[in-house]
Every structure is written in structure tokens, then in C-alpha cells.
Design an enzyme around this catalytic site. Structure first.
Site, PDB file in Angstrom:
ATOM      1  CG  ASP A 166      -0.281  -0.279   2.537  1.00  0.00           C
ATOM      2  OD1 ASP A 166       0.959  -0.329   2.588  1.00  0.00           O
ATOM      3  OD2 ASP A 166      -1.006  -0.444   3.529  1.00  0.00           O
ATOM      4  CG  ASN A 209      -8.381  -1.198  12.386  1.00  0.00           C
ATOM      5  OD1 ASN A 209      -7.397  -1.802  11.964  1.00  0.00           O
ATOM      6  ND2 ASN A 209      -8.983  -0.241  11.686  1.00  0.00           N
ATOM      7  CG  HIS A 213      -5.589  -1.842   9.183  1.00  0.00           C
ATOM      8  ND1 HIS A 213      -5.655  -0.482   9.362  1.00  0.00           N
ATOM      9  CD2 HIS A 213      -4.285  -2.159   9.389  1.00  0.00           C
ATOM     10  CE1 HIS A 213      -4.453  -0.012   9.645  1.00  0.00           C
ATOM     11  NE2 HIS A 213      -3.602  -1.017   9.668  1.00  0.00           N
ATOM     12  CD  GLU A 218      -8.422   1.074   8.006  1.00  0.00           C
ATOM     13  OE1 GLU A 218      -8.412   0.250   8.939  1.00  0.00           O
ATOM     14  OE2 GLU A 218      -7.614   2.028   7.924  1.00  0.00           O
TER      15      GLU A 218
HETATM   16  C1  F6R Z   1       1.682  -1.074   6.115  1.00  0.00           C
HETATM   17  C2  F6R Z   1       0.353  -1.675   6.265  1.00  0.00           C
HETATM   18  C3  F6R Z   1      -0.403  -1.594   7.548  1.00  0.00           C
HETATM   19  C4  F6R Z   1       0.420  -2.022   8.766  1.00  0.00           C
HETATM   20  C5  F6R Z   1      -0.418  -1.974  10.032  1.00  0.00           C
HETATM   21  C6  F6R Z   1       0.442  -2.189  11.246  1.00  0.00           C
HETATM   22  O1  F6R Z   1       2.156  -1.279   4.803  1.00  0.00           O
HETATM   23  O2  F6R Z   1      -0.109  -2.223   5.341  1.00  0.00           O
HETATM   24  O3  F6R Z   1      -1.553  -2.387   7.441  1.00  0.00           O
HETATM   25  O4  F6R Z   1       0.919  -3.323   8.571  1.00  0.00           O
HETATM   26  O5  F6R Z   1      -1.074  -0.742  10.145  1.00  0.00           O
HETATM   27  O6  F6R Z   1       1.273  -1.074  11.376  1.00  0.00           O
HETATM   28  P1  F6R Z   1       2.504  -1.082  12.373  1.00  0.00           P
HETATM   29  O7  F6R Z   1       3.431  -2.137  11.864  1.00  0.00           O
HETATM   30  O8  F6R Z   1       3.112   0.275  12.231  1.00  0.00           O
HETATM   31  O9  F6R Z   1       1.978  -1.388  13.718  1.00  0.00           O
END
Ligand code: F6R
Length: 249
Positions: free
Chosen positions: A70, A141, A143, A148
Site C-alpha cells: 500500500d 483494528n 486491518h 479496514e
Molecule cells: C503497512 C500496512 C499496515 C500495517 C499496520 C500495522 O504497509 O499495510 O496495514 O501493517 O497498520 O502497522 P505497524 O506495523 O506500524 O503497527
């Protein structure tokens, strides 16, 4: 269906070190392995270890193909908060990846070109033979990427709205600037097409999301879609595994 594999390490560093070693073996056997790659806090220790393996032990990642999950949209590629810059600075350049073999959705495409950009991203993944190993982090959450709660499980790469909680968590890194409201993300369908999946989660703030993702399939927890995938490994530290039923932890 094979149940998810759970690997629980004392801490994130131990998990990241073990996974980097495993990745090196896989790439030695298949130098053109196609990886799906996340950004964020979770993969930092893994990427640092991949850099160390390259610099100190000669690990060769130069023929690996990579597709990132992403990118914020809109977002300039050289913005300090862009995922493109994160990848370039933390993995691609220091670990000796070939930038020409690494892809990330662009946060710079015009709004009327986003749909075509997303379709081209999917086509490029398909032309590479699909993602062999998808590496993921998980949001608090539940995701995956910017998919989401409520995201379609058959979704492909698309422009998605960030949940308010996702934007709130990103706010500190953006300092006084506004966090983008949207991002381009692989869909859950894209993720589920990968040959195998490794989800990394470290720290107590991930424990609830990990437990929900492993409990039962529910659209309220996007990561629970992985219960439908036959080859998923959860790579956790003890804190992230703390809310799993005793049978797991
Ligand atoms: C990042 C992504 C997000 C993260 C998630 C966890 O490319 O796709 O879904 O994997 O938000 O973020 P962190 O690792 O910062 O806790």
C-alpha cells in the site's frame, strides 16, 4: 484446511532474526522469489536484519521481486512519510535490492488515473507469476494494508478510505500535517491469492487484533479472512500472543 501455524518468540528481535534467516534460505533456493511487503513499525527489525545479512554475510536479494501492499494517496514518493521512501531507505538501497524489480502503488497518480493504476498493479503481479510469499503486519483494528473493517474479502488493488483510528495512530509521525484520508492498497482478494502468508505482530497493543483474527472469520476483522487461506504463519512475540486461548499460547 491446514490450521494457521503459530510461531511465538520472546521478543520482536528474535522473531525478526529467525524470519530473516528463513527468507535468506528461501531466496537462496529461489533467487527470483516474489515477495509481498509491508511498511510500518512491525517490519523494521526484519528489514534491519535483512540489511545486516546483506552487508555482513553477503546475502544477495538483488533478483527478488517485491510488491508493496500500500501507499498513502495522495503522497509524493519522496515525502518523508511515504511508504516509497520508507522502502527505499530501510530495505531497497541498504539491502541491495534491485529498485527495478520492486513495485509500490504510486501516491502521485491523478485521481482519474487511480483505477487504471490499480488495474495495472494487479496485472503486474499476475505477470510476475503472483506473490509467492506475502509478508504482513496487522492493524490494532485488524486491518491488512488499508483494508479496514468491512472491506470486501474479494477486493483487488483499490483506493480505500483510512479508518479514523488508523489516521489517528499515524498522526504523530505526520507531526502537524494532515494524515491523508485515503490510500491505495492491495485488496484482501489480492492478499489471499498469495502462495503463502506470514503475518508479523509484536507488542501488547496487537494482542486483541491477533486473537480476533484467529478466532473466527468476520468482516469486522479483516485479518480474519486469512482463516480461509491454507498456508498462513503468524509470527508473534509473547505480548502479541497474550490473548490467544491457552491451546495456542
Ligand atoms: C503497512 C500496512 C499496515 C500495517 C499496520 C500495522 O504497509 O499495510 O496495514 O501493517 O497498520 O502497522 P505497524 O506495523 O506500524 O503497527
Amino acid at each position: 484446511m491446514r490450521p494457521p501455524e503459530l510461531l511465538i518468540y520472546p521478543d520482536a528481535q528474535a522473531g525478526a532474526t529467525a524470519f530473516a534467516t528463513e527468507l535468506r534460505l528461501r531466496v537462496a533456493a529461489d533467487p527470483e522469489l516474489t515477495l509481498g511487503l509491508p511498511t510500518g513499525g512491525t517490519p523494521r527489525a526484519l528489514y534491519a536484519e535483512m540489511v545486516r545479512l546483506h552487508r555482513e554475510e553477503g546475502a544477495d536479494w538483488s533478483r527478488v521481486r517485491g510488491f508493496n501492499l500500500d501507499e498513502y494517496w495522495p503522497m509524493a514518493a519522496d515525502d518523508p512519510q511515504s511508504f516509497a521512501r520508507f522502502m527505499r531507505e530501510r530495505l531497497i538501497e541498504p539491502a541491495g535490492f534491485d529498485p527495478g524489480r520492486m513495485r509500490i502503488p504510486s501516491g502521485e497518480v491523478a485521481e482519474d488515473a487511480v483505477a487504471a493504476h490499480c488495474a495495472a498493479y494487479e496485472e503486474e503481479i499476475a505477470a510476475a507469476g503472483g506473490v509467492a510469499l506475502q509478508i504482513l503486519g496487522i492493524g490494532v483494528n485488524g486491518h491488512l494494508g488499508f483494508n479496514e473493517p468491512g472491506a470486501a474479502w474479494d477486493g483487488r488493488t483499490h483506493l480505500a478510505a483510512l479508518a479514523p483510528s488508523t489516521r489517528a495512530r499515524a498522526q504523530a509521525a505526520f507531526a502537524g500535517r494532515e494524515v491523508p484520508h485515503r490510500g491505495i492498497t492491495m485488496g484482501l482478494g489480492t492478499i489471499l491469492d498469495a502462495g503463502s502468508v506470514v503475518v508479523m505482530a509484536f507488542g501488547a497493543d496487537k494482542a486483541e487484533a491477533v486473537a480476533r483474527a484467529l478466532a473466527e472469520p468476520s468482516p469486522a476483522c479483516p485479518a480474519s479472512c486469512l482463516l480461509q487461506h491454507p498456508r498462513v504463519t503468524w509470527l508473534l512475540d509473547r505480548a502479541a500472543a497474550a490473548e490467544l486461548p491457552d491451546a495456542h499460547a
